[in-house]
Write a protein that holds these residues in place. Structure first.
Motif, mmCIF file in Angstrom:
data_model
loop_
_atom_site.group_PDB
_atom_site.id
_atom_site.type_symbol
_atom_site.label_atom_id
_atom_site.label_comp_id
_atom_site.label_asym_id
_atom_site.label_seq_id
_atom_site.Cartn_x
_atom_site.Cartn_y
_atom_site.Cartn_z
ATOM 1 N N VAL A 94 0.846 -1.197 0.000
ATOM 2 C CA VAL A 94 0.000 0.000 0.000
ATOM 3 C C VAL A 94 0.883 1.250 0.000
ATOM 4 O O VAL A 94 0.642 2.193 -0.762
ATOM 5 N N ALA A 95 1.909 1.246 0.840
ATOM 6 C CA ALA A 95 2.837 2.382 0.888
ATOM 7 C C ALA A 95 3.506 2.582 -0.475
ATOM 8 O O ALA A 95 3.703 3.718 -0.917
ATOM 9 N N CYS A 96 3.821 1.478 -1.127
ATOM 10 C CA CYS A 96 4.446 1.550 -2.450
ATOM 11 C C CYS A 96 3.489 2.167 -3.475
ATOM 12 O O CYS A 96 3.880 3.035 -4.254
ATOM 13 N N LEU A 97 2.238 1.726 -3.477
ATOM 14 C CA LEU A 97 1.260 2.283 -4.417
ATOM 15 C C LEU A 97 1.097 3.780 -4.234
ATOM 16 O O LEU A 97 1.197 4.557 -5.198
ATOM 17 N N TYR A 98 0.838 4.200 -3.010
ATOM 18 C CA TYR A 98 0.641 5.630 -2.776
ATOM 19 C C TYR A 98 1.950 6.404 -2.935
ATOM 20 O O TYR A 98 1.941 7.559 -3.374
ATOM 21 N N GLY A 99 3.070 5.782 -2.605
ATOM 22 C CA GLY A 99 4.369 6.428 -2.810
ATOM 23 C C GLY A 99 4.655 6.662 -4.286
ATOM 24 O O GLY A 99 5.179 7.717 -4.669
ATOM 25 N N LEU A 100 4.302 5.697 -5.121
ATOM 26 C CA LEU A 100 4.474 5.877 -6.564
ATOM 27 C C LEU A 100 3.544 6.967 -7.093
ATOM 28 O O LEU A 100 3.916 7.708 -8.011
ATOM 29 N N ALA A 101 2.366 7.075 -6.513
ATOM 30 C CA ALA A 101 1.461 8.158 -6.899
ATOM 31 C C ALA A 101 2.084 9.511 -6.564
ATOM 32 O O ALA A 101 2.043 10.450 -7.373
ATOM 33 N N VAL A 102 2.684 9.623 -5.385
ATOM 34 C CA VAL A 102 3.357 10.870 -4.993
ATOM 35 C C VAL A 102 4.518 11.158 -5.951
ATOM 36 O O VAL A 102 4.687 12.298 -6.399
ATOM 37 N N ALA A 103 5.293 10.135 -6.263
ATOM 38 C CA ALA A 103 6.414 10.321 -7.182
ATOM 39 C C ALA A 103 5.929 10.801 -8.554
ATOM 40 O O ALA A 103 6.535 11.692 -9.161
ATOM 41 N N GLY A 104 4.832 10.234 -9.017
ATOM 42 C CA GLY A 104 4.254 10.673 -10.286
ATOM 43 C C GLY A 104 3.784 12.119 -10.231
ATOM 44 O O GLY A 104 3.942 12.885 -11.194
ATOM 45 N N ARG A 105 3.231 12.512 -9.107
ATOM 46 C CA ARG A 105 2.797 13.909 -8.957
ATOM 47 C C ARG A 105 3.998 14.855 -8.978
ATOM 48 O O ARG A 105 3.974 15.900 -9.625
ATOM 49 N N PHE A 106 5.069 14.481 -8.249
ATOM 50 C CA PHE A 106 6.263 15.331 -8.249
ATOM 51 C C PHE A 106 6.903 15.395 -9.634
ATOM 52 O O PHE A 106 7.378 16.451 -10.053
ATOM 53 N N LEU A 107 6.905 14.285 -10.352
ATOM 54 C CA LEU A 107 7.404 14.290 -11.721
ATOM 55 C C LEU A 107 6.570 15.242 -12.582
ATOM 56 O O LEU A 107 7.109 16.029 -13.359
#
Length: 125
Positions: free
Chosen positions: A77-90
């Motif tokens: 779950v942390a990975c999924l939401y963490g990747l979402a955050v990374a995509g937003r920062f990108l």
């Protein structure tokens, strides 16, 4: 501390479940909430399927961590939401910061923190 971790995991699970059910029942409303829209029936289907899968997978993993004693599922779950955050920062780096970006980034960062806290704390108990 274990009870706080259980509450954290429950909050992540409930948020994910609510968003996942919204994706299945009303993908147009979810798209509006997230600032995206379906231009074609295929896009509407993608909102339902892709976002529904993202959120419901998080809800199921949270439930397994909470009720089946599988705390390690919260790392996913942390990975999924963490990747979402990374995509937003990108997206911010590439396209600039759109209006209203602070709220979804904040929500996703909180979900990552709660998920990591739940995984670490429940994994020790």
């Amino acid at each position: 501390m274990v009870w706080i971790a259980r509450i954290a995991v429950a909050l992540v699970g409930l948020f994910s479940l609510a968003m996942g059910l919204m994706a299945l029942a009303s993908p147009v409303q979810l798209g509006t909430t997230l600032g995206i829209g379906a231009l074609t029936p295929l896009g509407l289907n993608a909102l339902r399927a892709d976002l529904g899968a993202f959120f419901l997978a998080s809800a199921i993993a949270s439930a397994l961590a909470l009720f089946a004693g599988r705390a390690s599922w919260m790392w996913g779950v942390a990975c999924l939401y963490g990747l979402a955050v990374a995509g937003r920062f990108l997206g911010i780096l590439v396209d600039g910061a759109p209006e209203g970006i602070a709220q979804p980034v904040t929500v996703e960062l909180v979900l990552v923190v709660l998920s990591v806290f739940g995984a670490r704390t429940l994994g020790r108990s």
